[in-house]
Design a protein around this motif. Sequence first.
Motif, short mmCIF file in Angstrom:
data_model
loop_
_atom_site.label_atom_id
_atom_site.label_comp_id
_atom_site.label_asym_id
_atom_site.label_seq_id
_atom_site.Cartn_x
_atom_site.Cartn_y
_atom_site.Cartn_z
N LEU A 222 -56.40 -48.99 29.58
CA LEU A 222 -55.30 -48.19 29.04
C LEU A 222 -55.74 -46.75 28.82
CD1 LEU A 222 -53.76 -50.72 26.48
CD2 LEU A 222 -52.60 -49.79 28.49
N TRP A 223 -56.94 -46.55 28.26
CA TRP A 223 -57.47 -45.20 28.05
C TRP A 223 -57.62 -44.46 29.38
CZ3 TRP A 223 -57.08 -42.50 23.97
CH2 TRP A 223 -57.21 -43.04 22.70
N VAL A 226 -54.13 -43.36 30.51
CA VAL A 226 -53.64 -42.27 29.65
C VAL A 226 -54.35 -40.96 30.01
CG1 VAL A 226 -53.62 -41.37 27.28
CG2 VAL A 226 -52.95 -43.75 27.72
#
Length: 300
Positions: A222-223, A226
């Motif tokens: 997810l990081w 993003v």
Amino acid sequence: MSITQVDTAKVSVIQDFKEITKMRLALSVVFSSVAGYLLGVDTISWSTLVLLSIGGYFMVGASNAFNQIIERDLDVLMDRTKNRPIPSGRMSVNTAFVIAAVFTILGISVLYFINPKTAMFGAISIFIYVSLYTPLKTKTPLSVFVGAIPGAIPFMLGWVAATNDFGIEPGTLFMVQFFWQFPHFWAIGWFLFEDYKKGGFFMLPTGKRDKGTATQVIIYTLWTVVASLIPVFGVTGKLYLTPVSGILILILGLFLLRYAIRLYKFKDAKTAKQLMLASVSYITLLQIIYVADKFIRAWI
């Protein structure tokens, strides 16, 4: 000695050279550096591009050769590494050291010819990989965090080579590839868990192929996504992505996240390998989209 034996010996020497420098990995690093350069440059200098490619290959080759010298006794214990040039006895430690030393000197020199900042980051990359990451692999899972630093430098290095400057743009490129390292290497650590165990390597964050490791894989995936989308919002200086490219990156990210969630669900080596392959596809296509976006905007 017959002609056939001579030819076989030549092939063996070339093959060993490719293995000691990890040619495929080195070429993927060069690809990242070239992508970073194309993103940062206003007018392409083909001579600089060639120097960056050669210097980048030297730096990665040096790191890998030093790594294999240090880990030669552990490489013997693992199936995937026991046939490398040094543990198999086809190459002496002295020969490998000469290759590593010469590649280091040539790599730093070539990159310095581009500009001093590029050479500095190249030297930092070798130092962290060889002096910190390599010895930490048998001590702590935090080695992956340390190893992610030199692993993230190439994408950024290209921008620095193009601009002779370090700012928000190369910092963003570094961040994208930094976060990406975690799902990528933890996936490798998962499907090669038993082999790594023979060599005493600690690659997974919990030390086990469990829910905790799988959860962290999802978090860092997810990081990664993003961080990859930040340039869309126009807050990263000259590094900018159009919304269309942002959507493409998001689709890629969801594709990668799907495999991370599957690993959490199934927790098996097959799924981990699929995640590793998906991560390679993600970073390659991301870099292509970043570069294509810039040049399409300039053309339009």
